[in-house]
Scaffold this motif. Structure first.
Motif, short mmCIF file in Angstrom:
data_model
loop_
_atom_site.label_atom_id
_atom_site.label_comp_id
_atom_site.label_asym_id
_atom_site.label_seq_id
_atom_site.Cartn_x
_atom_site.Cartn_y
_atom_site.Cartn_z
N LEU A 56 -18.67 13.08 5.20
CA LEU A 56 -19.47 12.10 4.49
C LEU A 56 -19.03 10.68 4.86
N CYS A 57 -17.75 10.43 4.83
CA CYS A 57 -17.23 9.11 5.16
C CYS A 57 -17.53 8.74 6.61
N LYS A 58 -17.44 9.71 7.49
CA LYS A 58 -17.76 9.44 8.89
C LYS A 58 -19.23 9.07 9.05
N LYS A 59 -20.10 9.82 8.40
CA LYS A 59 -21.55 9.56 8.49
C LYS A 59 -21.91 8.22 7.86
N LEU A 60 -21.24 7.85 6.76
CA LEU A 60 -21.54 6.61 6.05
C LEU A 60 -20.68 5.44 6.51
N ASN A 61 -19.81 5.69 7.50
CA ASN A 61 -18.95 4.65 8.06
C ASN A 61 -18.16 3.91 6.96
N CYS A 62 -17.40 4.70 6.18
CA CYS A 62 -16.61 4.14 5.10
C CYS A 62 -15.31 4.94 4.97
N THR A 63 -14.44 4.51 4.07
CA THR A 63 -13.17 5.21 3.85
C THR A 63 -13.25 6.06 2.59
N TYR A 64 -12.29 6.96 2.44
CA TYR A 64 -12.22 7.80 1.24
C TYR A 64 -12.17 6.93 -0.01
N SER A 65 -11.31 5.93 -0.01
CA SER A 65 -11.15 5.10 -1.20
C SER A 65 -12.41 4.28 -1.50
N ASP A 66 -13.23 3.99 -0.49
CA ASP A 66 -14.51 3.31 -0.75
C ASP A 66 -15.38 4.17 -1.67
N ILE A 67 -15.25 5.47 -1.55
CA ILE A 67 -16.10 6.39 -2.30
C ILE A 67 -15.45 6.83 -3.61
N VAL A 68 -14.25 7.37 -3.56
CA VAL A 68 -13.66 7.97 -4.76
C VAL A 68 -12.67 7.08 -5.49
N GLY A 69 -12.29 5.96 -4.93
CA GLY A 69 -11.31 5.09 -5.56
C GLY A 69 -9.92 5.39 -5.02
N THR A 70 -8.93 4.72 -5.59
CA THR A 70 -7.58 4.81 -5.05
C THR A 70 -6.61 5.63 -5.88
#
Length: 74
Positions: A56-70
């Motif tokens: 998902l992160c690869k497809k959306l060009n983002c990091t894990y923390s961008d999505i689920v938090g830190t």
């Protein structure tokens, strides 16, 4: 801070739309046959599985923390 399902869904929807992807296109890239899983995640009704996160992160060009938090409360 770790985000709720609804917050995660909202972030995913926003990022998906920024990239002009349909729910079906995103679902297919995660190995799903239809868009209902993505729809349910975006609505906060289903949780995002850990094994889906890297693709998902690869497809959306983002990091894990961008999505689920830190997980860092401070």
């Amino acid at each position: 801070m770790i985000r709720t399902r609804r917050e995660i869904g909202s972030l995913l929807r926003g990022r998906r739309k920024e990239l002009a992807l349909t729910q079906c296109e995103l679902a297919t890239s995660l190995g799903h046959k239809g868009s209902s899983r993505i729809n349910q995640i975006e609505l906060g009704r289903q949780r995002l599985y850990a094994e889906e996160l890297p693709r998902l992160c690869k497809k959306l060009n983002c990091t894990y923390s961008d999505i689920v938090g830190t997980g860092d409360d401070g």
